[in-house]
Design a protein around this motif. Structure first.
Motif: not given
Length: 119
Positions: A91-98
């Protein structure tokens, strides 16, 4: 270039010292990497995990040697922990950093308030 590694080394050393005093080193390391060193959130989380895994493995082994580990609970928790870690990483790889920073900031605020209220 020569001064950059000294800043990074100083930050890591400071986090290590504070961790030895009982302060949450992983949280500090994430904050230092993202806010001071300008490392992207996902990269900082990966680096933090690399620091955490050997420490956690050693702590688990030492606690097991002292009889503080309930093995049946551990056998149940490990598979679910692996599933959660893989799902979270995916999930973290596909989510915007903000979008990752906001929940993490809220978590830190809530954790800080809870620590103050409990004391």
């Amino acid at each position: 270039m020569s001064g950059e590694w000294m800043v990074a080394f100083g930050c890591a050393l400071g986090c290590g010292v504070l961790t030895a005093w009982g302060v949450g080193g992983g949280t500090l390391l994430l904050l230092v990497m993202t806010l001071v060193l300008g490392i992207e959130q996902q990269t900082a989380q990966g680096i933090n995990l690399l620091f955490f895994l050997p420490s956690a493995a050693m702590a688990l082994w030492m606690h097991h040697r002292q009889g503080f580990v309930h093995v049946p609970t551990l056998k149940t928790a490990i598979p679910w922990g692996v599933v959660g870690a893989v799902a979270g990483a995916w999930l973290a790889t596909g989510i915007d950093t903000e979008l990752l920073r906001r929940p993490f900031g809220i978590y830190l605020l809530v954790a800080g308030v809870m620590m103050l209220v409990r004391k």
